[in-house]
Design an enzyme around this catalytic site. Structure first.
Site, mmCIF file in Angstrom:
data_model
loop_
_atom_site.group_PDB
_atom_site.id
_atom_site.type_symbol
_atom_site.label_atom_id
_atom_site.label_comp_id
_atom_site.label_asym_id
_atom_site.label_seq_id
_atom_site.Cartn_x
_atom_site.Cartn_y
_atom_site.Cartn_z
ATOM 1 N N ALA A 189 0.830 -1.204 0.000
ATOM 2 C CA ALA A 189 0.000 0.000 0.000
ATOM 3 C C ALA A 189 0.864 1.253 0.000
ATOM 4 C CB ALA A 189 -0.924 -0.019 1.211
ATOM 5 N N ARG B 276 -10.525 -17.419 -41.834
ATOM 6 C CA ARG B 276 -11.226 -16.732 -42.914
ATOM 7 C C ARG B 276 -10.342 -16.614 -44.162
ATOM 8 N NH1 ARG B 276 -16.432 -16.351 -42.498
ATOM 9 N NH2 ARG B 276 -16.472 -14.385 -43.628
ATOM 10 N N SER C 150 1.655 8.818 -8.318
ATOM 11 C CA SER C 150 2.990 8.879 -8.919
ATOM 12 C C SER C 150 3.986 9.535 -7.966
ATOM 13 C CB SER C 150 2.941 9.687 -10.219
ATOM 14 O OG SER C 150 2.017 9.117 -11.108
ATOM 15 N N GLU D 16 2.389 0.329 -10.910
ATOM 16 C CA GLU D 16 3.863 0.141 -10.836
ATOM 17 C C GLU D 16 4.593 1.220 -11.643
ATOM 18 O OE1 GLU D 16 5.822 -2.860 -9.348
ATOM 19 O OE2 GLU D 16 4.109 -2.298 -8.148
ATOM 20 N N THR E 47 -3.797 -3.570 -4.486
ATOM 21 C CA THR E 47 -4.088 -4.854 -5.120
ATOM 22 C C THR E 47 -4.092 -5.978 -4.086
ATOM 23 O OG1 THR E 47 -3.164 -4.143 -7.212
ATOM 24 C CG2 THR E 47 -3.269 -6.518 -6.851
ATOM 25 N N THR F 261 3.324 4.780 -13.937
ATOM 26 C CA THR F 261 2.613 4.973 -15.211
ATOM 27 C C THR F 261 3.616 5.016 -16.362
ATOM 28 O OG1 THR F 261 2.826 7.364 -15.056
ATOM 29 C CG2 THR F 261 0.825 6.394 -14.100
HETATM 30 C C1 LIG Z 1 -6.183 -1.649 -10.409
HETATM 31 C C2 LIG Z 1 -5.127 -0.906 -9.700
HETATM 32 C C3 LIG Z 1 -4.281 -1.569 -8.847
HETATM 33 C C4 LIG Z 1 -3.324 -0.862 -8.139
HETATM 34 N N1 LIG Z 1 -2.522 -1.537 -7.238
HETATM 35 C C5 LIG Z 1 -1.753 -0.813 -6.389
HETATM 36 C C6 LIG Z 1 -1.092 -1.437 -5.305
HETATM 37 O O1 LIG Z 1 -1.160 -2.646 -5.124
HETATM 38 N N2 LIG Z 1 -0.388 -0.657 -4.448
HETATM 39 C C7 LIG Z 1 -0.296 0.687 -4.598
HETATM 40 O O2 LIG Z 1 0.343 1.339 -3.798
HETATM 41 N N3 LIG Z 1 -0.869 1.313 -5.653
HETATM 42 C C8 LIG Z 1 -1.608 0.589 -6.549
HETATM 43 N N4 LIG Z 1 -2.254 1.225 -7.588
HETATM 44 C C9 LIG Z 1 -2.072 2.652 -7.771
HETATM 45 C C10 LIG Z 1 -1.219 3.004 -8.965
HETATM 46 O O3 LIG Z 1 0.113 2.631 -8.736
HETATM 47 C C11 LIG Z 1 -1.385 4.497 -9.214
HETATM 48 O O4 LIG Z 1 -2.689 4.692 -9.691
HETATM 49 C C12 LIG Z 1 -0.387 5.031 -10.178
HETATM 50 O O5 LIG Z 1 0.892 5.026 -9.599
HETATM 51 C C13 LIG Z 1 -0.714 6.465 -10.624
HETATM 52 O O6 LIG Z 1 -1.008 7.280 -9.565
HETATM 53 P P1 LIG Z 1 -2.342 8.153 -9.602
HETATM 54 O O7 LIG Z 1 -3.456 7.262 -9.942
HETATM 55 O O8 LIG Z 1 -2.416 8.902 -8.342
HETATM 56 O O9 LIG Z 1 -2.137 9.147 -10.794
HETATM 57 P P2 LIG Z 1 -1.368 10.547 -10.747
HETATM 58 O O10 LIG Z 1 -0.091 10.391 -10.056
HETATM 59 O O11 LIG Z 1 -2.312 11.566 -10.270
HETATM 60 O O12 LIG Z 1 -1.106 10.747 -12.294
HETATM 61 C C14 LIG Z 1 -2.085 11.236 -13.210
HETATM 62 C C15 LIG Z 1 -1.436 11.396 -14.576
HETATM 63 O O13 LIG Z 1 -0.352 12.337 -14.488
HETATM 64 C C16 LIG Z 1 0.836 11.747 -14.971
HETATM 65 N N5 LIG Z 1 1.968 12.270 -14.201
HETATM 66 C C17 LIG Z 1 2.131 12.271 -12.871
HETATM 67 N N6 LIG Z 1 3.316 12.788 -12.530
HETATM 68 C C18 LIG Z 1 3.939 13.113 -13.677
HETATM 69 C C19 LIG Z 1 5.210 13.679 -14.008
HETATM 70 N N7 LIG Z 1 6.121 13.995 -13.068
HETATM 71 N N8 LIG Z 1 5.516 13.862 -15.299
HETATM 72 C C20 LIG Z 1 4.623 13.525 -16.266
HETATM 73 N N9 LIG Z 1 3.431 12.996 -16.031
HETATM 74 C C21 LIG Z 1 3.085 12.782 -14.751
HETATM 75 C C22 LIG Z 1 0.643 10.268 -14.781
HETATM 76 O O14 LIG Z 1 1.462 9.530 -15.656
HETATM 77 C C23 LIG Z 1 -0.821 10.108 -15.096
HETATM 78 O O15 LIG Z 1 -0.995 10.026 -16.481
HETATM 79 C C24 LIG Z 1 -3.178 0.519 -8.327
HETATM 80 C C25 LIG Z 1 -4.017 1.186 -9.215
HETATM 81 C C26 LIG Z 1 -4.997 0.492 -9.885
HETATM 82 C C27 LIG Z 1 -5.899 1.249 -10.799
#
Ligand SMILES: Cc1cc2nc3c(=O)[nH]c(=O)nc-3n(C[C@H](O)[C@H](O)[C@H](O)COP(=O)(O)OP(=O)(O)OC[C@H]3O[C@@H](n4cnc5c(N)ncnc54)[C@H](O)[C@@H]3O)c2cc1C
Lengths: 363, 410
Positions: free
Chosen positions: B135, B289, B143, B387, B169, B389
């Site tokens: 977590a 096909r 991120s 893991e 997860t 983006t």
């Molecule tokens: C199904 C699922 C399972 C998951 N499992 C886990 C888990 O087990 N443990 C856990 O801790 N997390 C987990 N996550 C969370 C996942 O790791 C995060 O959603 C991911 O790291 C992105 O964070 P955020 O959703 O807050 O997006 P944000 O950080 O808000 O990002 C939004 C957008 O901005 C972009 N962005 C952010 N910072 C920058 C930058 N510096 N430069 C350019 N672009 C940027 C991102 O690429 C993204 O497109 C899970 C998420 C999902 C949906």
């Protein structure tokens, strides 16, 4: 077992060729592009490195070192990092020497191979044909057996070093089989047309050739009645071209990185802007991806396995990646990328060429 | 020596898992996509029986390490990557919910002391199925994990955790529905930034930890994604991962980040499995096909369909080789931070595009829930998000090749 470690010998070859590319090829690349010529000194030095004869049999004056497509891909990459045209020129004799060494009869090996061991000796292969839907699975250049000899008719293009070559390996269709014929430059009916003017690869002299009822003896058929493995030659060719494309792309990537760290805009190096940094990251990934695909095909060929799918994929992928990377390198330099003071426009022009070449066995 | 052929051992494992994927996963794939929040218990128990003791990154704690050494060079991570690709070829959602130490276990392996590894991972060798989770993500930050707000405060012999974690997860399985654990990232000193962040092991059923929501998702619906709240949650002092000194240095954050070097290639591997499944199915249908994909002919003779297919397949395979490289480096103990992010970035994008392309190639059939293609497209997308983006992995690659710190390039 999956392994990405080069042998010690390969590392040595890579380092040697890399320093040759950096110290001898790179400095003359721009002038060669402008003048369309390559200094004889560099050609001789390339020969001295053993680029052609080190892997030819000792019996014919070579060093008898083991041939490896992986090593070939590494050499191609390093040379093309310096300059792709000069790389092609230096390796062109392999187009004949390697198929003869691999698939020639004893007589052919004895007759042909010693020519390559004493100094740079121009010889070439004619594979590509001037039509947009050309591919190596079927040639329009035809060979017909008549009274114990062969008659060749056809039209080839992108034949490197044709003007200076004394021997041309012509690939032709013989009914349903594909075959190669060793055609001496003086053969009646063989015409080397004027030097081609291409968008890039300017230092590399290439020509169209035509064959009109060119008569060659049965001895000229590569491998004699058994023929030779044209498909394998094509696959090796694709691996070699892919290796060249990787080298060109890596050169463009290296240059763009250095430039982006130096050039400032809005108070910081442009490399610190994500829009540029992500382009560079993408280049890095695509260079590595292209190289891995190339090595995969090469390693499979080295095991004597069929690698048609892998070689095709590697060449297609690496050619596309090189073009995109060179294009992006121009973009990273902005207007400076468009002028000929910098090398990136040259790489961009050269990169476009890879899609048009095929079947040239340089590994 | 350069060689791309898998060892016999790895190849045998690949074949074995492929038949398991075909026989045990595909038949229930659609069902557990539609019955979100229900678990395929028969499948999970079967997987627990066959793979118990196996970590996500391929270590098997039931195996004698000395004997393993004798059986040849280490190929654990590569084997794990190949196993995960095949399981995900079967069904990525089901793969993610297989009982095992998962991401939580990977964190313990990467950052824990030998004693901690033993204490937390041994229970995964026997008894009832167990899950572990990790977590990090919080409602306001994903991120930017260094901005997390969950706190850990020392209270006598305990650490006390307070905060909210989302998108965890297998969080529900790890925290409530088994005797597993959750690795929680928290700060011991908000002023210290990264240096203050450590990871803590919270055993299942600990008072003060509760699951307050399980997400409804676009894809990988067989896997539960939980929101966890920690309210004065007490855990023993020696549940902070790493040695006692870690609590005082920046090593904690680094250790936690190092987990990703091991797990990113494995997320990439999962992406490859989904992509391969889509392309395999599309190819089969095209062949039926009378439209086989032709390789090796001139670009001018390729149909647009073939050209698109070959490009998608090549991108996916390029991602596979990058993934294998990152895994291979891990197995050799080489630093693979750059290579892991390269693989993850390439695979995440390649699978996203390949699954979309496969639907397009199948015309109206592709969009129908009669086929699994639409599911795979939904499943695929997560690989470009969790893991790290796409963008975060590109940032890491860019920093590494340019020699920039995270301050210089953010
Ligand atoms: C199904 C699922 C399972 C998951 N499992 C886990 C888990 O087990 N443990 C856990 O801790 N997390 C987990 N996550 C969370 C996942 O790791 C995060 O959603 C991911 O790291 C992105 O964070 P955020 O959703 O807050 O997006 P944000 O950080 O808000 O990002 C939004 C957008 O901005 C972009 N962005 C952010 N910072 C920058 C930058 N510096 N430069 C350019 N672009 C940027 C991102 O690429 C993204 O497109 C899970 C998420 C999902 C949906």
């Amino acid at each position: 077992m999956f392994d990405l470690e080069l042998t010690e010998e390969q590392q040595l070859v890579r380092d040697t060729v890399a320093s040759f590319a950096q110290n001898e090829i790179r400095p003359i690349a721009r002038d060669s592009d402008e003048s369309g010529t390559i200094p004889q000194g560099v050609i001789d030095q390339g020969f001295e490195l053993g680029l052609i004869h080190s892997a030819l049999p000792e019996a014919q004056g070579g060093y008898g070192e083991e041939r490896s497509a992986v090593t070939g891909a590494i050499v191609a990459e390093e040379l093309a990092w310096g300059d792709a045209s000069i790389a092609m020129h230096l390796l062109a004799p392999r187009l004949v020497a390697y198929p003869v060494a691999d698939g020639g009869t004893k007589g052919q090996r004895e007759q042909v191979l010693p020519r390559f061991t004493k100094g740079f000796h121009a010889a070439t292969a004619a594979v590509v044909e001037p039509r947009f839907d050309f591919d190596t699975s079927r040639f329009e250049t035809a060979a017909k057996r008549e009274n114990g000899s062969y008659v060749l008719n056809g039209h080839k293009c992108f034949v490197p070093l044709a003007e200076d070559s004394d021997l041309i390996l012509v690939l032709a269709q013989e009914g349903e089989t594909q075959a190669g014929f060793l055609v001496e430059r003086g053969a009646a009916g063989l015409t080397v047309l004027e030097r081609e003017k291409n968008m890039g690869f300017k230092p590399l002299s290439t020509n169209e050739i035509t064959l009109e009822n060119v008569k060659v003896s049965a001895d000229a058929r590569l491998g004699g009645d058994d023929g030779f493995d044209v498909a394998r030659m094509v696959n090796l060719g694709r691996v070699g071209l892919a290796g060249l494309a990787v080298g060109l792309a890596r050169g463009a990537f290296d240059f763009a990185c250095e430039y982006a760290k130096e050039r400032t805009a809005f108070g910081v190096p442009i490399a610190q802007k994500q829009a540029i940094a992500f382009i560079l990251a993408d280049m890095a990934i695509e260079v590595d991806a292209s190289r891995l695909l190339t090595w995969e095909a090469a390693a499979k060929l080295d095991k004597g396995q069929d690698a048609s799918r892998e070689a095709y994929r590697a060449k297609r992928y690496a050619a596309n990646a090189a073009l995109k990377i060179a294009d992006n390198a121009v973009q990273v330099l902005g207007g400076h990328g468009y002028v000929r003071d910098f090398p990136v426009e040259l790489w961009f022009r050269n990169a476009r060429g890879f899609a048009s070449f095929d079947g040239t066995t340089i590994v | 020596m350069i060689d791309f052929e898998l060892s016999q051992k790895v190849q045998a494992q690949k074949d074995l898992i492929r038949s398991l994927a075909e026989g045990a996963m595909r038949p229930i794939s659609r069902e557990f996509d539609e019955r979100e929040h229900e678990k395929p218990w028969d499948f999970l128990k079967m997987m627990w029986d066959v793979s118990r003791g196996q970590s996500m990154t391929g270590e098997n704690s039931r195996e004698d390490p000395e004997a393993a050494k004798k059986s040849g060079p280490r190929e654990n991570t590569l084997t794990a990557a190949i196993t995960i690709e095949e399981l995900s070829w079967g069904d990525a959602g089901l793969y993610l919910t297989i009982p095992n130490p998962g991401l939580g276990g990977a964190a313990v392996s990467a950052a824990g002391t030998p004693e901690q590894k033993k204490r937390f991972l041994t229970p995964f060798e026997s008894g009832e199925p167990k899950w572990a989770a990790m977590a990090i993500t919080e409602p306001h930050c994903g991120s930017d994990s260094a901005a997390l707000q969950t706190t850990a405060v020392r209270d006598g012999d305990d650490w006390v955790l307070n905060g909210t974690k989302i998108f965890c997860t297998s969080g529900q399985m790890a925290a409530e529905k088994s005797d597993g654990f959750v690795v929680v990232w928290a700060t011991v000193d908000k002023e210290a930034g990264r240096a203050g962040i450590k990871s803590f092991v919270v055993p299942a059923h600990t008072d003060g930890m509760s699951v307050i929501k399980v997400e409804n998702k676009l894809g990988i619906r067989a896997s539960d994604t939980a929101m966890l709240v920690f309210e004065d949650c007490h855990i023993p002092a020696d549940n902070v991962l790493g040695s006692a000194e870690v609590a005082k240095s920046t090593e904690g954050f680094k250790g936690a980040m190092a987990t990703f070097d091991a797990t990113r290639p494995l997320v990439a591997a999962s992406a490859l499995g989904i992509g391969q499944a889509s392309l395999d199915l599309a190819r089969e249908e095209l062949e039926k096909r009378g439209r086989p994909i032709r390789y090796g002919i001139s670009d001018a003779s390729l149909t647009a369909m073939e050209s698109d297919f070959i490009d998608a397949e090549s991108d996916l395979h390029a991602a596979r080789l990058l993934t294998w490289r990152a895994a291979w480096m891990m197995d050799r103990g080489q630093r693979n931070n750059l290579e892991a992010s390269m693989a993850k970035a390439k695979a995440g994008l390649a699978v996203t595009l390949a699954t979309q392309k496969a639907i397009e190639l199948m015309g109206p059939l592709g969009y129908s829930r009669k086929m699994l293609l639409e599911k795979w497209m939904r499943d695929a997308k997560i690989n470009d998000i969790f893991e790290g983006t796409q963008q975060i992995n590109m940032l890491i690659v860019a920093r590494r090749i340019l020699g920039y710190s995270s301050k210089e390039l953010s």
